[in-house]
Design a protein around this motif. Structure first.
Motif, PDB file in Angstrom:
ATOM      1  N   LEU A   9       0.825  -1.207   0.000  1.00  0.00           N
ATOM      2  CA  LEU A   9       0.000   0.000   0.000  1.00  0.00           C
ATOM      3  C   LEU A   9       0.860   1.258   0.000  1.00  0.00           C
ATOM      4  CD1 LEU A   9      -2.791  -1.027   2.517  1.00  0.00           C
ATOM      5  CD2 LEU A   9      -2.863  -1.123   0.032  1.00  0.00           C
ATOM      6  N   ALA A  10       2.068   1.147   0.520  1.00  0.00           N
ATOM      7  CA  ALA A  10       2.962   2.300   0.551  1.00  0.00           C
ATOM      8  C   ALA A  10       3.588   2.572  -0.816  1.00  0.00           C
ATOM      9  CB  ALA A  10       4.067   2.072   1.579  1.00  0.00           C
ATOM     10  N   SER A  11       3.604   1.578  -1.695  1.00  0.00           N
ATOM     11  CA  SER A  11       4.192   1.721  -3.025  1.00  0.00           C
ATOM     12  C   SER A  11       3.329   2.611  -3.906  1.00  0.00           C
ATOM     13  CB  SER A  11       4.308   0.327  -3.666  1.00  0.00           C
ATOM     14  OG  SER A  11       4.593   0.446  -5.035  1.00  0.00           O
ATOM     15  N   SER A  12       3.988   3.378  -4.801  1.00  0.00           N
ATOM     16  CA  SER A  12       3.231   4.271  -5.689  1.00  0.00           C
ATOM     17  C   SER A  12       2.604   3.507  -6.839  1.00  0.00           C
ATOM     18  CB  SER A  12       4.152   5.368  -6.230  1.00  0.00           C
ATOM     19  OG  SER A  12       5.199   4.775  -6.974  1.00  0.00           O
ATOM     20  N   ASN A  13       3.110   2.327  -7.178  1.00  0.00           N
ATOM     21  CA  ASN A  13       2.580   1.540  -8.284  1.00  0.00           C
ATOM     22  C   ASN A  13       1.934   0.274  -7.731  1.00  0.00           C
ATOM     23  OD1 ASN A  13       2.060   0.868 -10.940  1.00  0.00           O
ATOM     24  ND2 ASN A  13       3.955  -0.289 -11.127  1.00  0.00           N
ATOM     25  N   ALA A  14       1.156   0.396  -6.689  1.00  0.00           N
ATOM     26  CA  ALA A  14       0.623  -0.749  -5.967  1.00  0.00           C
ATOM     27  C   ALA A  14      -0.524  -1.426  -6.701  1.00  0.00           C
ATOM     28  CB  ALA A  14       0.172  -0.317  -4.581  1.00  0.00           C
ATOM     29  N   GLN A  15      -0.509  -2.751  -6.601  1.00  0.00           N
ATOM     30  CA  GLN A  15      -1.562  -3.582  -7.150  1.00  0.00           C
ATOM     31  C   GLN A  15      -1.965  -4.596  -6.090  1.00  0.00           C
ATOM     32  OE1 GLN A  15       0.619  -5.067 -10.551  1.00  0.00           O
ATOM     33  NE2 GLN A  15      -0.308  -3.550 -11.881  1.00  0.00           N
ATOM     34  N   VAL A  16      -3.217  -5.011  -6.133  1.00  0.00           N
ATOM     35  CA  VAL A  16      -3.691  -6.061  -5.237  1.00  0.00           C
ATOM     36  C   VAL A  16      -4.587  -7.012  -6.023  1.00  0.00           C
ATOM     37  CG1 VAL A  16      -3.552  -4.755  -3.064  1.00  0.00           C
ATOM     38  CG2 VAL A  16      -5.645  -4.663  -4.428  1.00  0.00           C
ATOM     39  N   ASP A  44       7.809  -8.930  -8.056  1.00  0.00           N
ATOM     40  CA  ASP A  44       7.030  -8.362  -6.954  1.00  0.00           C
ATOM     41  C   ASP A  44       5.912  -9.306  -6.551  1.00  0.00           C
ATOM     42  OD1 ASP A  44       8.485  -6.008  -6.830  1.00  0.00           O
ATOM     43  OD2 ASP A  44       7.212  -4.992  -8.292  1.00  0.00           O
ATOM     44  N   SER A  45       5.743  -9.470  -5.250  1.00  0.00           N
ATOM     45  CA  SER A  45       4.638 -10.277  -4.736  1.00  0.00           C
ATOM     46  C   SER A  45       3.446  -9.364  -4.496  1.00  0.00           C
ATOM     47  CB  SER A  45       5.043 -10.976  -3.438  1.00  0.00           C
ATOM     48  OG  SER A  45       3.990 -11.783  -2.991  1.00  0.00           O
ATOM     49  N   ILE A  46       2.359  -9.644  -5.182  1.00  0.00           N
ATOM     50  CA  ILE A  46       1.148  -8.831  -5.062  1.00  0.00           C
ATOM     51  C   ILE A  46       0.245  -9.484  -4.022  1.00  0.00           C
ATOM     52  CG2 ILE A  46      -0.881  -7.986  -6.300  1.00  0.00           C
ATOM     53  CD1 ILE A  46       0.854  -7.985  -8.817  1.00  0.00           C
ATOM     54  N   PRO A  47      -0.173  -8.745  -3.006  1.00  0.00           N
ATOM     55  CA  PRO A  47      -0.998  -9.346  -1.953  1.00  0.00           C
ATOM     56  C   PRO A  47      -2.400  -9.702  -2.444  1.00  0.00           C
ATOM     57  CG  PRO A  47      -0.660  -7.009  -1.514  1.00  0.00           C
ATOM     58  CD  PRO A  47       0.146  -7.344  -2.713  1.00  0.00           C
ATOM     59  N   VAL A  48      -2.951 -10.736  -1.842  1.00  0.00           N
ATOM     60  CA  VAL A  48      -4.326 -11.162  -2.089  1.00  0.00           C
ATOM     61  C   VAL A  48      -5.141 -10.694  -0.895  1.00  0.00           C
ATOM     62  CG1 VAL A  48      -5.868 -13.123  -2.445  1.00  0.00           C
ATOM     63  CG2 VAL A  48      -3.546 -13.164  -3.412  1.00  0.00           C
ATOM     64  N   ILE A  49      -6.209  -9.930  -1.175  1.00  0.00           N
ATOM     65  CA  ILE A  49      -7.055  -9.404  -0.104  1.00  0.00           C
ATOM     66  C   ILE A  49      -8.520  -9.680  -0.418  1.00  0.00           C
ATOM     67  CG2 ILE A  49      -5.369  -7.624   0.520  1.00  0.00           C
ATOM     68  CD1 ILE A  49      -7.112  -5.564  -0.932  1.00  0.00           C
ATOM     69  N   SER A  50      -9.359  -9.531   0.584  1.00  0.00           N
ATOM     70  CA  SER A  50     -10.801  -9.725   0.408  1.00  0.00           C
ATOM     71  C   SER A  50     -11.447  -8.433  -0.086  1.00  0.00           C
ATOM     72  CB  SER A  50     -11.434 -10.139   1.732  1.00  0.00           C
ATOM     73  OG  SER A  50     -11.406  -9.041   2.632  1.00  0.00           O
ATOM     74  N   GLU A  51     -12.675  -8.542  -0.564  1.00  0.00           N
ATOM     75  CA  GLU A  51     -13.411  -7.346  -0.990  1.00  0.00           C
ATOM     76  C   GLU A  51     -13.583  -6.359   0.157  1.00  0.00           C
ATOM     77  OE1 GLU A  51     -16.499  -7.614  -4.424  1.00  0.00           O
ATOM     78  OE2 GLU A  51     -16.834  -9.345  -3.106  1.00  0.00           O
ATOM     79  N   THR A  52     -13.813  -6.871   1.362  1.00  0.00           N
ATOM     80  CA  THR A  52     -13.960  -5.992   2.518  1.00  0.00           C
ATOM     81  C   THR A  52     -12.678  -5.213   2.758  1.00  0.00           C
ATOM     82  OG1 THR A  52     -15.608  -7.439   3.526  1.00  0.00           O
ATOM     83  CG2 THR A  52     -14.456  -5.912   4.997  1.00  0.00           C
ATOM     84  N   GLU A  53     -11.530  -5.897   2.704  1.00  0.00           N
ATOM     85  CA  GLU A  53     -10.247  -5.218   2.867  1.00  0.00           C
ATOM     86  C   GLU A  53     -10.016  -4.221   1.731  1.00  0.00           C
ATOM     87  OE1 GLU A  53      -7.349  -8.448   4.996  1.00  0.00           O
ATOM     88  OE2 GLU A  53      -8.067  -8.929   2.968  1.00  0.00           O
ATOM     89  N   ARG A  58      -6.571   2.078  -0.103  1.00  0.00           N
ATOM     90  CA  ARG A  58      -6.372   3.277  -0.908  1.00  0.00           C
ATOM     91  C   ARG A  58      -7.014   3.123  -2.292  1.00  0.00           C
ATOM     92  NH1 ARG A  58      -0.524   3.483  -1.447  1.00  0.00           N
ATOM     93  NH2 ARG A  58      -0.644   3.110  -3.655  1.00  0.00           N
ATOM     94  N   LYS A  59      -7.689   4.142  -2.762  1.00  0.00           N
ATOM     95  CA  LYS A  59      -8.398   4.089  -4.043  1.00  0.00           C
ATOM     96  C   LYS A  59      -7.459   3.987  -5.233  1.00  0.00           C
ATOM     97  CE  LYS A  59     -12.411   4.408  -2.159  1.00  0.00           C
ATOM     98  NZ  LYS A  59     -12.946   3.151  -1.731  1.00  0.00           N
ATOM     99  N   SER A  60      -6.210   4.414  -5.103  1.00  0.00           N
ATOM    100  CA  SER A  60      -5.285   4.404  -6.233  1.00  0.00           C
ATOM    101  C   SER A  60      -4.694   3.024  -6.522  1.00  0.00           C
ATOM    102  CB  SER A  60      -4.156   5.413  -6.000  1.00  0.00           C
ATOM    103  OG  SER A  60      -3.419   5.051  -4.853  1.00  0.00           O
ATOM    104  N   LEU A  61      -5.002   2.031  -5.687  1.00  0.00           N
ATOM    105  CA  LEU A  61      -4.519   0.683  -5.947  1.00  0.00           C
ATOM    106  C   LEU A  61      -5.182   0.115  -7.198  1.00  0.00           C
ATOM    107  CD1 LEU A  61      -4.682  -0.974  -2.424  1.00  0.00           C
ATOM    108  CD2 LEU A  61      -2.631  -0.376  -3.696  1.00  0.00           C
ATOM    109  N   PHE A  62      -4.401  -0.558  -8.053  1.00  0.00           N
ATOM    110  CA  PHE A  62      -4.980  -1.280  -9.176  1.00  0.00           C
ATOM    111  C   PHE A  62      -5.433  -2.626  -8.649  1.00  0.00           C
ATOM    112  CE2 PHE A  62      -5.057  -4.130 -12.754  1.00  0.00           C
ATOM    113  CZ  PHE A  62      -5.704  -3.367 -13.720  1.00  0.00           C
ATOM    114  N   LYS A  91     -13.107   0.525 -13.771  1.00  0.00           N
ATOM    115  CA  LYS A  91     -12.395   1.674 -13.213  1.00  0.00           C
ATOM    116  C   LYS A  91     -11.489   1.206 -12.072  1.00  0.00           C
ATOM    117  CE  LYS A  91     -12.967   6.220 -11.268  1.00  0.00           C
ATOM    118  NZ  LYS A  91     -13.855   7.242 -10.778  1.00  0.00           N
ATOM    119  N   GLY A  92     -10.206   1.491 -12.227  1.00  0.00           N
ATOM    120  CA  GLY A  92      -9.240   1.146 -11.181  1.00  0.00           C
ATOM    121  C   GLY A  92      -8.850  -0.308 -11.118  1.00  0.00           C
ATOM    122  N   GLY A  93      -9.198  -1.093 -12.142  1.00  0.00           N
ATOM    123  CA  GLY A  93      -8.828  -2.498 -12.089  1.00  0.00           C
ATOM    124  C   GLY A  93      -9.287  -3.311 -13.270  1.00  0.00           C
TER     125      GLY A  93
END
Length: 166
Positions: A9-16, A44-53, A58-62, A91-93
């Motif tokens: 989440l701290a990365s500027s080019n973050a994806q989840v 890069d290891s992209i984290p797997v998260i739930s819809e709730t998370e 952050r909205k800027s995450l792809f 939008k955003g993903g």
């Protein structure tokens, strides 16, 4: 797991990778496959998260939305044909979904191959592009195979992961 998410989440080019809050085994497998393949491409290891998370992130995450997420429901309603897939930008993903049987896995494999240029030649040989930053593929696919039974008569077809890619 939380530390990995926070560092991403701290990365500027973050994806989840986003899964439904109660994912099926197929959806979990599709997310794990996407995570592993993107690691092979970018390192890069992209984290797997739930819809709730994801709703709290952050909205800027792809976001790669895997399976029967709310975003998938917004772009596809109705019944799925057997083994049908849908890869659809939002939008955003991007939504990667399909028939609950194997559709999400097939959608992920199609994205990796068609969107990122990975070529799986055998169960042990593949070509991966070497990229520092993962681009967002310009891809939109809706596909339902016209045949119900597919069979490959090669020894590598007995490898479970490779069989899914075929």
């Amino acid at each position: 797991c939380l530390l990995l998410l926070l560092s991403c989440l701290a990365s500027s080019n973050a994806q989840v990778i986003v899964l439904p809050d109660s994912p099926s085994i197929i959806e979990k497998t599709a997310a794990s496959t996407l995570q592993k393949e993107l690691l092979m491409i970018s390192g890069d290891s992209i984290p797997v998260i739930s819809e709730t998370e994801a709703s709290k992130a952050r909205k800027s995450l792809f976001r790669f939305h895997i399976g029967a997420t709310k975003h998938a429901a917004a772009v596809h309603s109705g019944e799925w044909s057997e083994d049908e897939i849908l890869i659809h930008p939002v939008k955003g993903g991007m939504v990667l979904t399909g028939h609950p049987g194997r559709g999400p896995i097939y959608a992920v494999n199609t994205l990796i191959e068609e969107g990122y240029g990975v070529r799986w030649w055998t169960s042990t040989e593949a070509d991966y592009p070497d990229r520092d930053i993962l681009p967002v593929p310009d891809i939109k696919i809706s596909y339902a195979p016209p045949v119900k039974i597919r069979e490959a008569s090669v020894l590598d077809a007995y490898d479970a992961d490779f069989r899914l890619r075929l």
